[in-house]
Design a protein around this motif. Sequence first.
Motif, short mmCIF file in Angstrom:
data_model
loop_
_atom_site.label_atom_id
_atom_site.label_comp_id
_atom_site.label_asym_id
_atom_site.label_seq_id
_atom_site.Cartn_x
_atom_site.Cartn_y
_atom_site.Cartn_z
N VAL A 48 54.83 -13.57 -17.03
CA VAL A 48 55.46 -14.27 -16.00
C VAL A 48 54.57 -15.55 -16.06
N ILE A 49 55.07 -16.72 -15.79
CA ILE A 49 54.27 -17.87 -15.79
C ILE A 49 54.69 -18.45 -14.48
N VAL A 50 53.41 -18.74 -13.62
CA VAL A 50 53.36 -19.24 -12.41
C VAL A 50 52.74 -20.60 -12.57
N ASP A 51 53.50 -21.70 -12.08
CA ASP A 51 53.19 -23.08 -12.10
C ASP A 51 52.74 -23.54 -13.63
N PRO A 52 53.51 -24.06 -14.57
CA PRO A 52 53.37 -24.38 -15.69
C PRO A 52 52.51 -25.64 -15.42
N GLY A 53 52.67 -26.47 -14.72
CA GLY A 53 51.73 -27.59 -14.49
C GLY A 53 52.33 -29.05 -14.94
N PRO A 54 51.45 -29.83 -15.28
CA PRO A 54 51.92 -31.20 -15.86
C PRO A 54 52.66 -31.10 -17.18
N ALA A 55 53.39 -32.02 -17.22
CA ALA A 55 54.04 -32.13 -18.78
C ALA A 55 53.05 -32.62 -19.84
N ILE A 56 51.83 -31.83 -20.12
CA ILE A 56 51.28 -31.96 -21.22
C ILE A 56 51.58 -30.99 -22.37
N GLU A 57 51.78 -31.66 -23.47
CA GLU A 57 52.29 -30.55 -24.61
C GLU A 57 51.39 -29.49 -24.94
N GLU A 58 50.07 -29.86 -25.24
CA GLU A 58 49.17 -28.98 -25.53
C GLU A 58 49.11 -27.62 -24.66
N HIS A 76 55.40 -24.62 -5.27
CA HIS A 76 55.78 -25.74 -4.42
C HIS A 76 56.14 -27.00 -5.74
N HIS A 77 56.81 -27.89 -4.84
CA HIS A 77 57.24 -28.99 -5.50
C HIS A 77 56.43 -30.12 -6.06
N HIS A 78 55.14 -30.05 -5.77
CA HIS A 78 54.34 -31.20 -6.19
C HIS A 78 54.11 -31.48 -7.54
N PHE A 79 54.27 -32.60 -8.19
CA PHE A 79 54.33 -32.86 -9.71
C PHE A 79 53.20 -32.09 -10.52
N ASP A 80 51.96 -32.00 -9.97
CA ASP A 80 50.95 -31.45 -10.79
C ASP A 80 51.22 -29.85 -11.09
N HIS A 81 52.23 -29.24 -10.21
CA HIS A 81 52.56 -27.85 -10.56
C HIS A 81 53.88 -27.89 -11.46
N THR A 82 54.58 -28.70 -11.14
CA THR A 82 55.96 -28.71 -11.59
C THR A 82 56.40 -29.58 -12.70
N ALA A 83 55.87 -30.61 -12.87
CA ALA A 83 56.28 -31.69 -13.97
C ALA A 83 56.69 -31.14 -15.13
N GLY A 84 56.02 -30.17 -15.94
CA GLY A 84 56.28 -29.50 -17.03
C GLY A 84 57.17 -28.43 -17.13
N ALA A 85 57.91 -28.16 -15.96
CA ALA A 85 58.60 -26.96 -15.80
C ALA A 85 60.05 -27.05 -16.81
N ALA A 86 60.64 -28.15 -16.83
CA ALA A 86 61.86 -28.33 -17.35
C ALA A 86 61.54 -28.14 -19.03
N TRP A 87 60.50 -29.07 -19.42
CA TRP A 87 60.02 -28.83 -20.87
C TRP A 87 59.68 -27.55 -21.33
N PHE A 88 59.20 -26.85 -20.29
CA PHE A 88 58.45 -25.46 -20.60
C PHE A 88 59.88 -24.71 -20.83
N ALA A 89 60.73 -24.65 -19.85
CA ALA A 89 62.13 -23.94 -19.99
C ALA A 89 62.81 -23.94 -21.14
N GLU A 90 62.88 -25.38 -21.90
CA GLU A 90 63.39 -25.38 -23.27
C GLU A 90 62.59 -24.91 -24.10
N LEU A 91 61.29 -24.77 -24.20
CA LEU A 91 60.29 -24.25 -25.00
C LEU A 91 60.47 -22.67 -25.28
N THR A 92 60.61 -22.06 -23.97
CA THR A 92 60.78 -20.47 -23.74
C THR A 92 62.02 -20.02 -23.53
N GLY A 93 62.78 -20.79 -23.11
CA GLY A 93 64.58 -20.21 -22.58
C GLY A 93 64.27 -19.41 -21.32
N ALA A 94 63.09 -19.41 -20.56
CA ALA A 94 62.74 -18.75 -19.48
C ALA A 94 63.55 -19.29 -18.24
#
Length: 266
Positions: A48-58, A76-94
């Motif tokens: 389980v990943i909690v807070d993937p964080g910013p949209a930084i590819e590395e 919570h919704h602040h961007f430093d915790h969530t901005a990478g979530a959609a990209w991460f969901a695409e990477l992992t399918g989670a």
Amino acid sequence: MGGFGDPAAIGEQVSEFGRLVLAPNPGPMTLDGTNSYVLRAPGAAGCVIVDPGPAIEEHLRLLAAAGPVELVLLTHHHFDHTAGAAWFAELTGAPVRAIDPELCIGADAVVDGERISAAGLELEVWATPGHTADSLSIVLADDGEHGAALTGDTVLGRGTTIIVDPDGALGPYLGSLERLRDFGARGPVSVLTGHGPTLPDLREICEAYLAHRAERLDQVRAALAMIGADASAGAVTDIVYADVDPAVRGAAEASVRAQLRYLREG
């Protein structure tokens, strides 16, 4: 995603079930950076990943390499915790889950008290509003001798958090701290924070936070007595946070607005 070695060794082990992967986004509001967590029971394949964080590819690819990822949770919704979530969901399918349905991807919103079985673990979601209205904490009652709690920005590893008025509110925040403090009465519960280091004792830090908030309220009351009951948040901030770093002046004023609302509206 295969160049990072053993997936189970990605990040720093900070509890029996948790590893910390620090996002490279340090700053006045993020301290050393946003803490992303990889949770899994010993021997479990998934995580389980909690807070993937910013949209930084590395950073996102490093987290993905810890997989397979069964679930993503957002504190919570602040961007430093969530901005990478959609990209991460695409990477992992989670699927991505949070209290706010607008943050969720491929799954429903979580609710207070919900128990989730994933990655060989039993996680319990607690609504802990205050920093923001949608803040949550994740309780791992079986992590170590007394358990662990992932607190997002409700409890930080260094310093204190802001109450982001009007989204956040001081009354609910004090209630969240009391709830977490009471869970910590079982013994030294590890605190896996949203920023800064892991802390060893949830009850101790919550009591310190509550005492700090009480002291700040007394300072605000004293400022109002000096400059008038209808004083603005900016004027009160000038007194109560006289030495604040200009880089976080806005955060200080947001907290004062929350304190004034608490005192004036109850």
